[in-house]
Design an enzyme around this catalytic site. Structure first.
Site, PDB file in Angstrom:
ATOM      1  N   LYS A   8       0.863  -1.185   0.000  1.00 39.28           N
ATOM      2  CA  LYS A   8       0.000   0.000   0.000  1.00 39.28           C
ATOM      3  C   LYS A   8       0.897   1.232   0.000  1.00 39.28           C
ATOM      4  O   LYS A   8       2.073   1.181   0.366  1.00 39.28           O
ATOM      5  CB  LYS A   8      -0.948   0.016   1.205  1.00 39.28           C
ATOM      6  CG  LYS A   8      -0.272  -0.026   2.578  1.00 39.28           C
ATOM      7  CD  LYS A   8       0.222   1.326   3.082  1.00 39.28           C
ATOM      8  CE  LYS A   8       0.917   1.195   4.419  1.00 39.28           C
ATOM      9  NZ  LYS A   8       1.766   2.391   4.727  1.00 39.28           N
ATOM     10  N   ASP A 132      -1.322  -1.016  10.914  1.00 35.08           N
ATOM     11  CA  ASP A 132      -1.888  -0.992   9.562  1.00 35.08           C
ATOM     12  C   ASP A 132      -2.217  -2.388   9.033  1.00 35.08           C
ATOM     13  O   ASP A 132      -2.687  -2.534   7.912  1.00 35.08           O
ATOM     14  CB  ASP A 132      -0.965  -0.262   8.587  1.00 35.08           C
ATOM     15  CG  ASP A 132       0.421  -0.897   8.494  1.00 35.08           C
ATOM     16  OD1 ASP A 132       0.696  -1.844   9.250  1.00 35.08           O
ATOM     17  OD2 ASP A 132       1.233  -0.415   7.680  1.00 35.08           O
TER      18      ASP A 132
END
Length: 267
Positions: A8, A132
């Site tokens: 990401k 995350d």
């Protein structure tokens, strides 16, 4: 069974305040990109972990996939597995590669052993592994806040743009990155700013880590400048670095950048 964890990028990152527990509240946009590891599990007589590709630092028992196995083993009667991870996502790059591997590993165990876990249940396990990590269960663009582990879905589609990522030969530790920032409340939240046209992001969307990281590592600052020189509409360091991404409206010529850096295209 094989699965392919993806990376990401962080579009914008504001460090808002230091928490009483020593962590920081922040806000950022997580956006998945197509740089992938390969993760395989097979049933075995004992739990083991091996890796190929990029060298993974640290002890095997500290690997997030191994921790994820023990986490689920507390609640489910799952057999030992042999874990093989082929590492391709750059390490220490601000791309969430380790977190992605852990989340996809939990998804793989759930699928392979028919544990029946919902997305929300898998997210709950992931929160125990890293801030995350939970993002990669649903793996869709989100506005992330608090410690980066609370999410609000957003409508963000960059498929009509060319995203490239550059990994310079530099390592930035998380401790170094956080040590150089001063938490500051934001006037305009990324939740609203991300709705502006990509052509305006350069004026409004920033990464609070860049100032100190660029000061300590001018090579990273140079990569960002080179992406803008190549025609990027927006360029930024991802997370705490050291990778830098650029968003283009057409395929750029990055041959000069690729001479000294690792470059990923068509993301």
């Amino acid at each position: 069974m094989i699965i392919f964890p993806n990376a990401k990028i962080n579009i914008g990152l504001n460090i808002i305040e230091r928490r009483d527990d020593g962590y920081h509240n922040l806000e950022t946009i997580f956006y998945p990109i197509k740089i992938n590891d390969a993760l395989e599990i097979v049933e075995a007589d004992k739990l083991s972990f091996e890796s190929t590709g990029l060298e993974i630092p640290g002890r095997v028992e500290d690997n997030l996939c191994v921790k994820g196995y023990h986490l689920l083993k507390k609640d489910f009667d799952i057999p030992p597995v042999k874990i093989h991870l082929h590492k391709n996502i750059p390490i220490g790059a601000g791309l969430g590669g380790g977190s992605s591997d852990a989340a996809f590993f939990i998804r793989l165990l759930n699928q392979n052993f028919e544990l029946g876990l919902t997305d929300d249940q898998m997210i709950s396990y992931c929160r125990k592994l890293g801030a995350d990590c939970a993002f990669f269960i649903k793996n869709k663009p989100v506005f992330a806040f608090e410690m980066g582990d609370e999410f609000e879905p957003i409508r963000l589609d960059l498929s009509n743009y060319k995203i490239v990522l550059v990994m310079p030969p530099v390592h930035v530790s998380t401790g170094e990155a956080y040590g150089g920032v001063k938490p500051t409340p934001v006037k305009d939240s990324l939740m609203e700013l991300i709705d502006k046209p990509v052509t305006e992001w350069k004026r409004f969307i920033k990464n609070d880590f860049e100032a100190s990281v660029f000061s300590n590592h001018p090579l990273i600052r140079g990569v960002k400048a080179s992406l803008y020189e190549a025609g990027a509409l927006y360029a930024s360091m991802s997370g705490s670095g050291a990778s830098v991404f650029g968003i283009f409206d057409k395929t750029p010529d990055l041959s000069a950048i690729a001479e000294t850096n690792q470059v990923f295209t068509d993301l």
